[in-house]
Write an enzyme that holds these catalytic residues in place. Sequence first.
Site, PDB file in Angstrom:
ATOM      1  N   THR A 112      -9.036 -31.936  -5.746  1.00 17.87           N
ATOM      2  CA  THR A 112      -7.909 -30.988  -5.776  1.00 17.87           C
ATOM      3  C   THR A 112      -6.753 -31.589  -6.574  1.00 17.87           C
ATOM      4  O   THR A 112      -6.078 -30.881  -7.326  1.00 17.87           O
ATOM      5  CB  THR A 112      -7.476 -30.620  -4.339  1.00 17.87           C
ATOM      6  N   GLY A 113      -6.559 -32.901  -6.455  1.00 17.38           N
ATOM      7  CA  GLY A 113      -5.501 -33.567  -7.223  1.00 17.38           C
ATOM      8  C   GLY A 113      -5.678 -33.358  -8.724  1.00 17.38           C
ATOM      9  O   GLY A 113      -4.708 -33.179  -9.469  1.00 17.38           O
ATOM     10  N   LYS A 162       3.612 -26.074   1.076  1.00 15.79           N
ATOM     11  CA  LYS A 162       2.353 -25.412   1.451  1.00 15.79           C
ATOM     12  C   LYS A 162       1.572 -26.397   2.304  1.00 15.79           C
ATOM     13  O   LYS A 162       0.982 -27.355   1.798  1.00 15.79           O
ATOM     14  CB  LYS A 162       1.570 -25.066   0.188  1.00 15.79           C
ATOM     15  N   CYS A 195      -5.749 -41.873   4.197  1.00 17.57           N
ATOM     16  CA  CYS A 195      -5.993 -42.262   2.790  1.00 17.57           C
ATOM     17  C   CYS A 195      -6.070 -43.774   2.673  1.00 17.57           C
ATOM     18  O   CYS A 195      -6.854 -44.306   1.901  1.00 17.57           O
ATOM     19  CB  CYS A 195      -4.861 -41.780   1.886  1.00 17.57           C
ATOM     20  N   GLU A 217      -0.846 -38.408  -4.483  1.00 14.29           N
ATOM     21  CA  GLU A 217      -1.304 -39.456  -3.562  1.00 14.29           C
ATOM     22  C   GLU A 217      -2.670 -39.021  -3.071  1.00 14.29           C
ATOM     23  O   GLU A 217      -2.786 -38.076  -2.292  1.00 14.29           O
ATOM     24  CB  GLU A 217      -0.290 -39.635  -2.417  1.00 14.29           C
ATOM     25  N   GLU A 225     -15.075 -42.464  -0.749  1.00 10.25           N
ATOM     26  CA  GLU A 225     -14.206 -42.270   0.409  1.00 10.25           C
ATOM     27  C   GLU A 225     -14.925 -41.378   1.422  1.00 10.25           C
ATOM     28  O   GLU A 225     -15.333 -40.264   1.095  1.00 10.25           O
ATOM     29  CB  GLU A 225     -12.898 -41.613  -0.022  1.00 10.25           C
ATOM     30  N   GLY A 234      -3.780 -35.378  -1.074  1.00  8.71           N
ATOM     31  CA  GLY A 234      -5.056 -34.777  -0.679  1.00  8.71           C
ATOM     32  C   GLY A 234      -6.197 -35.403  -1.444  1.00  8.71           C
ATOM     33  O   GLY A 234      -6.127 -36.565  -1.858  1.00  8.71           O
ATOM     34  N   SER A 235      -7.243 -34.610  -1.652  1.00 15.65           N
ATOM     35  CA  SER A 235      -8.468 -35.142  -2.253  1.00 15.65           C
ATOM     36  C   SER A 235      -8.320 -35.313  -3.764  1.00 15.65           C
ATOM     37  O   SER A 235      -7.472 -34.682  -4.398  1.00 15.65           O
ATOM     38  CB  SER A 235      -9.626 -34.191  -1.959  1.00 15.65           C
TER      39      SER A 235
HETATM   40  P1  ADP Z   1      -9.653 -31.198   1.869  1.00 16.05           P
HETATM   41  O1  ADP Z   1     -10.770 -30.842   0.924  1.00 16.05           O
HETATM   42  O2  ADP Z   1      -9.933 -32.413   2.649  1.00 16.05           O
HETATM   43  O3  ADP Z   1      -9.178 -30.066   2.739  1.00 16.05           O
HETATM   44  P2  ADP Z   1      -7.692 -30.855  -0.197  1.00 16.05           P
HETATM   45  O4  ADP Z   1      -7.259 -31.895  -1.154  1.00 16.05           O
HETATM   46  O5  ADP Z   1      -8.502 -29.739  -0.763  1.00 16.05           O
HETATM   47  O6  ADP Z   1      -8.420 -31.617   0.962  1.00 16.05           O
HETATM   48  O7  ADP Z   1      -6.418 -30.236   0.539  1.00 16.05           O
HETATM   49  C1  ADP Z   1      -5.129 -30.785   0.532  1.00 16.05           C
HETATM   50  C2  ADP Z   1      -4.122 -29.675   0.361  1.00 16.05           C
HETATM   51  O8  ADP Z   1      -4.361 -29.042  -0.904  1.00 16.05           O
HETATM   52  C3  ADP Z   1      -4.200 -28.551   1.389  1.00 16.05           C
HETATM   53  O9  ADP Z   1      -2.891 -28.061   1.652  1.00 16.05           O
HETATM   54  C4  ADP Z   1      -5.008 -27.491   0.686  1.00 16.05           C
HETATM   55  O10 ADP Z   1      -4.756 -26.183   1.163  1.00 16.05           O
HETATM   56  C5  ADP Z   1      -4.486 -27.643  -0.726  1.00 16.05           C
HETATM   57  N1  ADP Z   1      -5.414 -27.136  -1.757  1.00 16.05           N
HETATM   58  C6  ADP Z   1      -6.757 -27.044  -1.702  1.00 16.05           C
HETATM   59  N2  ADP Z   1      -7.244 -26.514  -2.838  1.00 16.05           N
HETATM   60  C7  ADP Z   1      -6.182 -26.265  -3.635  1.00 16.05           C
HETATM   61  C8  ADP Z   1      -6.030 -25.733  -4.957  1.00 16.05           C
HETATM   62  N3  ADP Z   1      -7.070 -25.333  -5.673  1.00 16.05           N
HETATM   63  N4  ADP Z   1      -4.781 -25.650  -5.461  1.00 16.05           N
HETATM   64  C9  ADP Z   1      -3.716 -26.068  -4.745  1.00 16.05           C
HETATM   65  N5  ADP Z   1      -3.798 -26.561  -3.500  1.00 16.05           N
HETATM   66  C10 ADP Z   1      -5.015 -26.670  -2.944  1.00 16.05           C
END
Ligand code: ADP
Length: 500
Positions: A252-253, A195, A304, A270, A402, A248-249
Amino acid sequence: MASDSTATLDKASSTELQSILWFDPTRILIDGQWRAAASGQVLPVENPSTGGIMGQIARGGAADIDAAVAAARRAFEGPWGRTTATERGRILMKMAELVLQRAEALAMIEALDVGKPLHQSLNDAKALARYLEFYAGAADKLMGTTIPYQHGFTVYTLREPHGVAGIIIPWNYPMQIAGRGVAAALAAGNSCVVKPAEDASVSTLAFAAIAMEAGLPAGVLNVVTGLGTEAGAALSEHPGLNHLSFTGSVATGQRIQAAAGRNVIPVTLELGGKSPHIVFDDCDLDQAMPTLVGACMQNAGQTCSAATRVLVQRGLYDEVKRRMADMYRGLVAGPAADGCDLGPLISARQKNRVSHYIELGKAELSVAAEGSIRADASADGHFVRATLFSEVPPDHRLAQEEIFGPVQVLIPFEDEAEALRIANGTVYGLIAGVWTRDGGRQMRMARQLNVGQVYLNNYGAGGGVELPFGGVGHSGHGREKGFEALNGFTRIKTVTARHG
Ligand code: ADP
């Protein structure tokens, strides 16, 4: 092709993106078939250098994720599960060759979609090829062990793939991060569902098209574009997964780890960082200087492992500040293809976030220097000026949080103990650079820094494809890259044979 297209990149319109693509970005890849999202809906693709809309991608959702996971399961339990490691290596090598053949087109896609200066996006395309080459070569070198045990027994371990791997990718280095996840997962014998981020999906679709061209069997690699809250959430929560990787963030992690917990599957995270350069009085400053700034400006600070904190020992502090300030005044942000030092940030949202931090810093700290934005850059592009703050208290928000933009803070320190305390004094722990000629100090610092990678008299922002990479604390856990990632995409089975 690159030079012609480069000249017009800042005026990119939908026709320019379309002229580069050899596949339809409004389709997702499931079971070897390119199809529209089940909902029939699409999302816009924005050019961050101009704010213009260049095209569309599919808005995949839970139904598409279901179909993709089912296809990946069939592939894993079918012929893919019976391929030899050598065969998998050959397919990955073929993918690497095709990536190199299309490197300029891939770089152009990434420059348009992410806003990276073209020389950086070309590096990303080459790094994608390197991941494929590295794991192609590693596939048939992944071995178990024999274990000395009781008399009359032979005990050995098998390294087996997990099965179906879910890989969620951010927008900052889509090609590199898709490459390191997919290449390692496939080399180890997994199938996967990817994804990509909604802000930067096109190069991952290009990579998938290349994989199909290279002869990767249907269902082994599936790509579903869409929103994080829809396709991303559906993938991370899917009970059909056996492994989950996320970059990612932190926020969300945390959701991803909770979802993996509910399904009781291993997860690699990561996440962010607040990585330091630590500059001691005895370092070779001429060698360090370009890296002190360059290791943050790459991708306009949206990395990152960007070195966002520059810790400098008192004796060199004024000189480092002066030299960094001179460099900052020369940093120019502009359209991705024009050879500027920085491209735009990925989105209006990210620009607002970074600008907020810069305003906060200007209100509470001293600005050592700022860069500029090219006068003819589009007002609708997401540009910000590189900004350097000095004498920043280590506990200030700009030294703790960050920012993910071209912003660095200078922090003075007196001695080794204080440098360590400051360096280890955030919730993060991704990487660190140490600049000193003292060999003993290099070794002490390398041991005591709470990070996943230490660079002594260099800095790699994650480094080469061979180098295990990942963090501690809120920077995440598990390791990407190198042989460690390959191990992470396998599980150990212990076989105990009694033979008398
Ligand atoms: P940012 O806030 O900088 O866009 P994210 O960590 O949210 O960073 O995004 C990193 C990835 O995680 C992207 O592919 C995003 O679509 C996906 N993502 C965002 N929210 C969710 C979620 N609730 N569950 C799973 N994947 C997510």
